[in-house]
Design an enzyme around this catalytic site. Sequence first.
Site, PDB file in Angstrom:
ATOM      1  N   GLN B 128       0.833  -1.207   0.000  1.00 36.94           N
ATOM      2  CA  GLN B 128       0.000   0.000   0.000  1.00 36.94           C
ATOM      3  C   GLN B 128       0.865   1.254   0.000  1.00 36.94           C
ATOM      4  O   GLN B 128       1.653   1.463   0.921  1.00 36.94           O
ATOM      5  CB  GLN B 128      -0.894  -0.015   1.240  1.00 36.94           C
ATOM      6  CG  GLN B 128      -2.001   1.016   1.208  1.00 36.94           C
ATOM      7  CD  GLN B 128      -2.870   0.930   2.456  1.00 36.94           C
ATOM      8  OE1 GLN B 128      -2.420   1.176   3.560  1.00 36.94           O
ATOM      9  NE2 GLN B 128      -4.131   0.581   2.266  1.00 36.94           N
ATOM     10  N   SER B 131       0.514   6.606   2.677  1.00 37.27           N
ATOM     11  CA  SER B 131       1.120   7.637   3.519  1.00 37.27           C
ATOM     12  C   SER B 131       2.390   8.185   2.886  1.00 37.27           C
ATOM     13  O   SER B 131       3.086   7.487   2.141  1.00 37.27           O
ATOM     14  CB  SER B 131       1.483   7.055   4.888  1.00 37.27           C
ATOM     15  OG  SER B 131       0.343   6.586   5.542  1.00 37.27           O
ATOM     16  N   SER B 163       4.180  -1.544   4.170  1.00 36.17           N
ATOM     17  CA  SER B 163       4.461  -2.914   4.629  1.00 36.17           C
ATOM     18  C   SER B 163       4.688  -3.830   3.429  1.00 36.17           C
ATOM     19  O   SER B 163       4.016  -3.679   2.401  1.00 36.17           O
ATOM     20  CB  SER B 163       3.284  -3.453   5.449  1.00 36.17           C
ATOM     21  OG  SER B 163       3.047  -2.617   6.546  1.00 36.17           O
ATOM     22  N   GLU B 246     -10.542  -2.254   6.583  1.00 37.08           N
ATOM     23  CA  GLU B 246      -9.394  -2.473   7.457  1.00 37.08           C
ATOM     24  C   GLU B 246      -9.820  -2.490   8.912  1.00 37.08           C
ATOM     25  O   GLU B 246      -9.159  -3.076   9.748  1.00 37.08           O
ATOM     26  CB  GLU B 246      -8.377  -1.340   7.266  1.00 37.08           C
ATOM     27  CG  GLU B 246      -7.443  -1.516   6.097  1.00 37.08           C
ATOM     28  CD  GLU B 246      -6.291  -0.530   6.187  1.00 37.08           C
ATOM     29  OE1 GLU B 246      -5.321  -0.813   6.903  1.00 37.08           O
ATOM     30  OE2 GLU B 246      -6.366   0.531   5.530  1.00 37.08           O
TER      31      GLU B 246
END
Lengths: 350, 384
Positions: B128, B131, B163, B246
């Site tokens: 992902q 951020s 991650s 999530e």
Amino acid sequence: MDFQPADEQRALRDGARELLAARFGRDRLRAAVDDPTLDRALWRELGDAGFFALRLPEAVGGVGLGLPEAVLVFEETGRALLPGPLVACQLLAGLVDGVATGEKIVGLCDAVTGPGGGAAGPVLWEHPADCDELISVQGAEASVESVGGALAGEASVAETGRGRVAMAYRSVAARVSRAPFASVDPLTPLARVTDVPCTAPLALDVPRLRREAALLTAAQQLGSAARTVDMAVAYARERAQFGAPIGSFQAIKHLCAQMLVRAETARCAVYAASITGCAREVTGAKMLADHAAVWNARDCLQVHGGMGFTWEADVHLHLKRAWLRAERWGTACDAEEVLAADLVACGGGL
Amino acid sequence: MDLTYTPEEEDFRARLRQWLGEVLPLLPAKPAATDWPGRRAYDAAWQRMLYDAGYAGLHWPRDAGGQGVTPAQHLIFLEETELAGAPYVGANFVGLLHAGPTIVAEGTPEQRARWLPPILRGDEIWCQGFSEPDAGSDLAALRTRAVRDGDTYVISGSKIWTSHAEIADWCELLVRTDPEAPKHRGISWLAMPMDAPGVTVRPLRTLAGSAEFAEVFLDEVRVPAADRVGAENDGWRVTNVTLAFERGTAFVGEVVACRRVLGALARTARDNGRWDDAVLRRRLGRLSAEFTALWRLTQWNVSASRSAGGAPGAGGSVFKLRYSHARQELYDAAAEVLGAGALDADHTWVADRLSALSYTIAAGTSQIQRNIVAERILGLPKGR
């Protein structure tokens, strides 16, 4: 599995909310603060509406509903701050004539036996002057072993771990010696029972009665916790400071958000316990609901600022009732010890 | 209000339990935490076993290659796999729980056909890219630019807290495609291959000592415009369609696991003498009620999402707030049970205590969650 309330259950809850809003609105609440004598006419109306006979079989004139429905209705009484020995009358409606219809009001006191054989603490009696009869429950608390047994689905037993049999007695209210004292909750007069009577024995399943009393009390705490969220949010939207509603500031928002988290977590615990009836879940639900009611009232008071500290605002009535209920039918301390012992005995299964 | 499962659901549970009993002994040994290729292979092998047995994408719709099971069956799956000690979703987390569902909801038929089957089979790993160093809680402030050049976007910028970046094949990437528009309206959602020229991954070491996530630097990376999911500049909405997933059922297995840890803590304390400490005992008792309630809250949220047509509601934020703090309290209690043993970083409970510190930060900090609860559920006015 569908944990959400069914349509009929929502309708029952809405009906209870409407009845209480119409018959016990804010004016009546504030009048009761000045004179906490119970309104017998209201009590009979509650009886007519099936409030006390909710769980009695239809064959004997009851409504034939179960514990989950009783919990939904009791949540509404907590929301409305309805005073009176509601838990006692709901639990004893099938045992004492006149209670189901609201003609008679009964009190219920719990004389838990301490290690020395006498009462473990003061035996409290709510609304002593309004009660026609007092049912006193005596004997040791459910032991760890019997909690574990109930978890395993065994029949509940009155025999306790300390080898004493829990008993219930029925007495005419006027003959019970008592010591009234100034109750912290202006809506709930209190007395200590000074000489717990052992008059006419009453056949009832004491561990189950204690469990259901704890659950219904937890439902009232839940209703109060949810109501103080609404009160805090309404005030935060309306009260302006620094040129903006205080609810637009994160310091206030986060208090309100935590209040909702407490109320909703307690809601799931209380509703689930009403379905499973499991001793462990009831114990945990009471503890979480007590915490939610007390701390939501505290935070609601804080959100109200100076107004929250006044007699005129209703916040203190929720806090004081929450304190009172937290002392009844199992305190946080009792619950934590019982649940800890259960962890050792049964492990951490769901 | 009904907590019982239907005969079909109980049948599903029985078959699943039997299957788990047969296949779990066949799994290879778990690789070391630092062995990233090994971890990828292990997670992929487990996903492939699920796929072959018809358990991959359980709650995805059938037309997306999923099984279309009921929310209750999905809950049973998560509960039973945890109870049986099956592997976690691991490196397949983003693909199965976020990028995949986003493509299911917003992708074209071609995009679904290209990306969904390899996710379900465990063949391709996603990460992902949301951020950025200057866009954390204020995610919509992201600045990674994608400039259109014919049929491709040319992307420059950097991402952080990614991650599994080192082993991922694809990245679900949020980029700014219109720098002039208000910040929420100039964002697009792209699928970027991690082996594209110009992508540099630099692992970040966490306070737990391991490199669980990474920084990703993007230097004129070219991505075909056809790999954009949803309309240009509509990426904020596209990603929010599934962001709440999530916070929905992602932690079901962990709640089951936390109660098991709690039972182990109580027994360890009884055996090492700490049980005589009433404060510790009462703390464990309180946590028992806490995790039982969290399990019931999960069932409540799953039931609520069913009546709302499958979309996870704000109940996910309520759960995430309560659970992330409860998990930290659980491992703080574990440290009390261990005493000086809590200084041994190799102890599982100590490792879990450290990783629990991320729970109140990842996927929206507790403070952001409280804003969400206050504004979206309680209707308090926006502001600071």
